[in-house]
Write an enzyme that holds these catalytic residues in place. Structure first.
Site: not given
Ligand code: PGA
Length: 250
Positions: A8, A10, A93, A95, A164, A170, A209
């Site tokens: 992903n 983003k 997601h 976000e 998630e 992150g 992560s």
């Molecule tokens: P990350 O993000 O691997 O940077 O923690 C995962 C995601 O938001 O899908």
């Protein structure tokens, strides 16, 4: 179950980053890891990325609108993603839920739209840090599944769930293996209640992560059928390292 390794990007990626799509595609093509590989990236890159990948890996979008078309300035429909070369899309997601106020019902409508357009769909769920601290993660995930996963889609074979935890995205913090296995087991139970045997066949991805250091062990946990990777999918060298850990499974 054949795992899905999904990236992903983003809001990252300009045309120059297509070289990473080429590198990842070449790796997958030459090593044939025992997994499906998907990179979800910004809509501006979709058609070029699909052209670059040339079927060696799948390309997907990061969100879609619930309507086929209309007066929704700035939005992108599932049909448009498909037309640009996407095979899949992420919906719900955290976000999107956080910054765009997307509710479970909106996520379910987007998942239906993606299905109608013939896209595979990853529906994201996961608890906040406060919900985690209060010991509510199983209940939260159960509610999100009930609200954002349409039962008819759960039976369609085109849907995957990504668990998630928001506090893991992150942050470099990952739940313990026991915690991941417990939540994934609960998600499996919810999916089977929703869709019967089809719920047993749906992929449940872990995200938050994931790196080449932990991917192999996480993928070995019960009911973990893939990973959704943000930061470590941005550079081919990092994503490649995750893929290499999969070769150990072959
Ligand atoms: P990350 O993000 O691997 O940077 O923690 C995962 C995601 O938001 O899908």
């Amino acid at each position: 179950m054949r795992p899905l390794i999904a990236g992903n990007w983003k809001m990252h990626g300009l045309t120059a980053q297509l070289r990473d799509i080429e590198t990842i595609s070449a790796t997958v093509h030459s090593r044939s890891p025992a997994a499906d590989v998907l990179i979800c990236l910004p809509a501006t890159l979709l058609s070029k990325a699909a052209y670059t990948a040339a079927g060696r890996i799948a390309i997907g979008g990061e969100d879609c609108h619930a309507e086929v078309s209309g007066a929704f300035t700035g939005d992108i429909s599932a049909d448009m993603l498909k037309d640009a070369g996407a095979a899949a899309v992420i919906v719900g997601h955290s976000e999107r839920r956080k910054y765009h106020g997307e509710t479970d019902a909106m996520v379910a409508a987007k998942a239906r739209a993606a299905y109608r357009s013939g896209l595979s769909t990853i529906v994201c769920i996961g608890e906040t840090e406060a919900q985690y601290s209060a010991g509510n993660r199983l209940a939260v995930c159960g509610e999100q599944i009930a609200g954002s996963v349409p039962a008819e889609l759960a039976r369609s074979g085109t849907l995957a769930i990504a668990y998630e935890p928001l506090w893991a995205i992150g942050s470099g913090h990952v739940p313990t293996h026991d915690q991941i296995a417990q939540v994934h087991g609960h998600i499996r139970k919810c999916l089977m209640e929703l869709a019967g045997t089809a719920g047993a066949e749906m992929r449940i991805l872990y995200g938050g992560s994931v790196t080449s250091d932990n991917a192999h062990e996480i993928l070995g946990l019960a009911n973990v059928d893939g990973v959704l990777i943000g930061g470590a999918s941005l550079l081919a060298v990092d994503f490649d390292a995750v893929l290499r850990t999969l070769l150990l499974r072959a």
